[in-house]
Design a protein around this motif. Structure first.
Motif, PDB file in Angstrom:
ATOM      1  N   SER A 128      42.345   5.753 -15.892  1.00 16.14           N
ATOM      2  CA  SER A 128      41.193   4.895 -15.666  1.00 16.14           C
ATOM      3  C   SER A 128      40.176   5.580 -14.773  1.00 16.14           C
ATOM      4  N   SER A 129      38.911   5.246 -14.992  1.00 15.96           N
ATOM      5  CA  SER A 129      37.854   5.743 -14.101  1.00 15.96           C
ATOM      6  C   SER A 129      37.723   4.857 -12.868  1.00 15.96           C
ATOM      7  N   ILE A 130      38.324   3.688 -12.891  1.00 17.04           N
ATOM      8  CA  ILE A 130      38.190   2.722 -11.801  1.00 17.04           C
ATOM      9  C   ILE A 130      39.090   3.144 -10.636  1.00 17.04           C
ATOM     10  N   LYS A 131      38.524   3.214  -9.462  1.00 18.96           N
ATOM     11  CA  LYS A 131      39.231   3.755  -8.295  1.00 18.96           C
ATOM     12  C   LYS A 131      40.087   2.732  -7.569  1.00 18.96           C
ATOM     13  N   GLY A 132      39.785   1.458  -7.733  1.00 17.73           N
ATOM     14  CA  GLY A 132      40.545   0.437  -7.014  1.00 17.73           C
ATOM     15  C   GLY A 132      40.926  -0.707  -7.924  1.00 17.73           C
ATOM     16  N   PRO A 133      41.590  -1.722  -7.388  1.00 17.32           N
ATOM     17  CA  PRO A 133      41.982  -2.868  -8.198  1.00 17.32           C
ATOM     18  C   PRO A 133      40.790  -3.751  -8.541  1.00 17.32           C
ATOM     19  N   GLY A 134      40.941  -4.526  -9.584  1.00 17.75           N
ATOM     20  CA  GLY A 134      39.889  -5.452  -9.968  1.00 17.75           C
ATOM     21  C   GLY A 134      38.894  -4.853 -10.935  1.00 17.75           C
ATOM     22  N   GLU A 135      37.749  -5.509 -11.070  1.00 17.72           N
ATOM     23  CA  GLU A 135      36.718  -5.064 -11.989  1.00 17.72           C
ATOM     24  C   GLU A 135      35.971  -3.860 -11.414  1.00 17.72           C
ATOM     25  N   PRO A 136      35.352  -3.054 -12.296  1.00 12.34           N
ATOM     26  CA  PRO A 136      34.566  -1.932 -11.783  1.00 12.34           C
ATOM     27  C   PRO A 136      33.435  -2.439 -10.903  1.00 12.34           C
ATOM     28  N   GLY A 137      33.274  -1.819  -9.752  1.00  9.94           N
ATOM     29  CA  GLY A 137      32.274  -2.301  -8.814  1.00  9.94           C
ATOM     30  C   GLY A 137      31.342  -1.227  -8.332  1.00  9.94           C
ATOM     31  N   ALA A 195      48.964 -17.485 -30.351  1.00 10.55           N
ATOM     32  CA  ALA A 195      49.777 -17.863 -31.496  1.00 10.55           C
ATOM     33  C   ALA A 195      49.620 -16.865 -32.636  1.00 10.55           C
ATOM     34  N   ALA A 196      48.426 -16.325 -32.784  1.00 19.82           N
ATOM     35  CA  ALA A 196      48.176 -15.387 -33.868  1.00 19.82           C
ATOM     36  C   ALA A 196      48.425 -13.943 -33.452  1.00 19.82           C
ATOM     37  N   GLY A 197      48.991 -13.725 -32.304  1.00 21.57           N
ATOM     38  CA  GLY A 197      49.200 -12.381 -31.786  1.00 21.57           C
ATOM     39  C   GLY A 197      48.558 -12.277 -30.425  1.00 21.57           C
ATOM     40  N   TYR A 198      48.514 -11.070 -29.882  1.00 21.45           N
ATOM     41  CA  TYR A 198      47.921 -10.935 -28.561  1.00 21.45           C
ATOM     42  C   TYR A 198      46.434 -10.683 -28.700  1.00 21.45           C
ATOM     43  N   VAL A 199      45.675 -11.117 -27.723  1.00 23.10           N
ATOM     44  CA  VAL A 199      44.235 -10.879 -27.716  1.00 23.10           C
ATOM     45  C   VAL A 199      43.846 -10.448 -26.310  1.00 23.10           C
ATOM     46  N   LEU A 200      42.726  -9.776 -26.233  1.00 23.64           N
ATOM     47  CA  LEU A 200      42.226  -9.333 -24.934  1.00 23.64           C
ATOM     48  C   LEU A 200      41.379 -10.406 -24.287  1.00 23.64           C
ATOM     49  N   ARG A 201      41.626 -10.671 -23.032  1.00 25.15           N
ATOM     50  CA  ARG A 201      40.659 -11.418 -22.246  1.00 25.15           C
ATOM     51  C   ARG A 201      39.551 -10.423 -21.933  1.00 25.15           C
ATOM     52  N   ARG A 202      38.325 -10.773 -22.215  1.00 21.64           N
ATOM     53  CA  ARG A 202      37.248  -9.823 -22.057  1.00 21.64           C
ATOM     54  C   ARG A 202      36.818  -9.682 -20.599  1.00 21.64           C
ATOM     55  N   ARG A 203      37.786  -9.428 -19.738  1.00 17.64           N
ATOM     56  CA  ARG A 203      37.518  -9.118 -18.340  1.00 17.64           C
ATOM     57  C   ARG A 203      38.451  -8.003 -17.924  1.00 17.64           C
ATOM     58  N   TRP A 204      38.109  -7.343 -16.824  1.00 18.66           N
ATOM     59  CA  TRP A 204      38.980  -6.291 -16.319  1.00 18.66           C
ATOM     60  C   TRP A 204      40.107  -6.955 -15.566  1.00 18.66           C
TER      61      TRP A 204
END
Length: 204
Positions: A128-137, A195-204
């Motif tokens: 990952s390019s993200i240096k810390g936890p959570g969303e890119p900041g 139910a239809a499989g896994y999906v992504l929550r569109r957040r980091w």
């Protein structure tokens, strides 16, 4: 009259010679971003590998990241692009996704894997390019695409007993290369089982 004819001919020749340069002007304003993944070992049929990415402008606007699924026997319905519809294959198989961005774009990205039967419990971010936890900041979470860039990651499934081992990779500069197995980032889960499989929550 001869002078006029010579001038017209000179202008025509100049336009012909300038044509390729003019045609390539737009191309000079874009760069190619390549996400590359190499898999080793015996990959379970239900294991899925993906990368998601978000530009700095999109992050500031509160947009959701886009996802590319490299491979997996179970397809992510939320992925904007799927490279292979087949189950992931190890033994040094390379999966590649190329994208075009405007030169100077700042981009954050994250490679991750999971088992479709238990996405939250098996989620692992390994490059990952993200240096810390959570969303890119901060600006350190985004790489500037001022030229063509390849981000290469490798992932080893299993151990040394009976499985092919990923070769050692040298450290690289811009673009980077990561050895998988030890997560480069660990944050809150962004996956759920539907139910239809896994999906992504569109957040980091």
């Amino acid at each position: 009259m001869k002078t006029l004819a010579s001038t017209v001919m000179a202008l025509t020749l100049a336009l012909i010679l300038a044509g390729p340069a003019l045609a390539g002007g737009d191309q000079d304003d874009t760069v190619t971003k390549t996400f590359e993944l190499t898999l080793y070992g015996d990959v379970p049929a239900e294991r899925v590998f993906e990368v998601k990415y978000l530009t700095e402008d999109e992050a500031k606007a509160g947009a959701d990241p886009k996802a590319i699924q490299f491979c997996g026997g179970v397809q992510d319905p939320g992925a904007s692009r799927i490279i292979s519809m087949e189950a992931c294959t190890g033994d040094g198989t390379v999966y590649t996704a190329e994208l075009e961005f405007k030169r100077g774009t700042k981009l954050a990205f994250m490679y991750f894997t999971l088992l479709a039967s238990d996405p939250v419990g098996t989620e692992e971010v390994f490059f990952s390019s993200i240096k810390g936890p959570g969303e890119p900041g901060g600006p350190e979470d985004f790489e500037t695409l001022d030229r063509d860039v390849v981000n290469s990651a490798k992932y080893q499934v299993g151990d040394a007993d009976g499985n092919q081992q990923a070769p050692q990779m040298p450290d690289t500069g811009a673009g980077g290369m990561a050895s998988a197995g030890v997560p480069a980032y660990s944050g809150t889960s962004f996956l759920l089982l539907a139910a239809a499989g896994y999906v992504l929550r569109r957040r980091w």
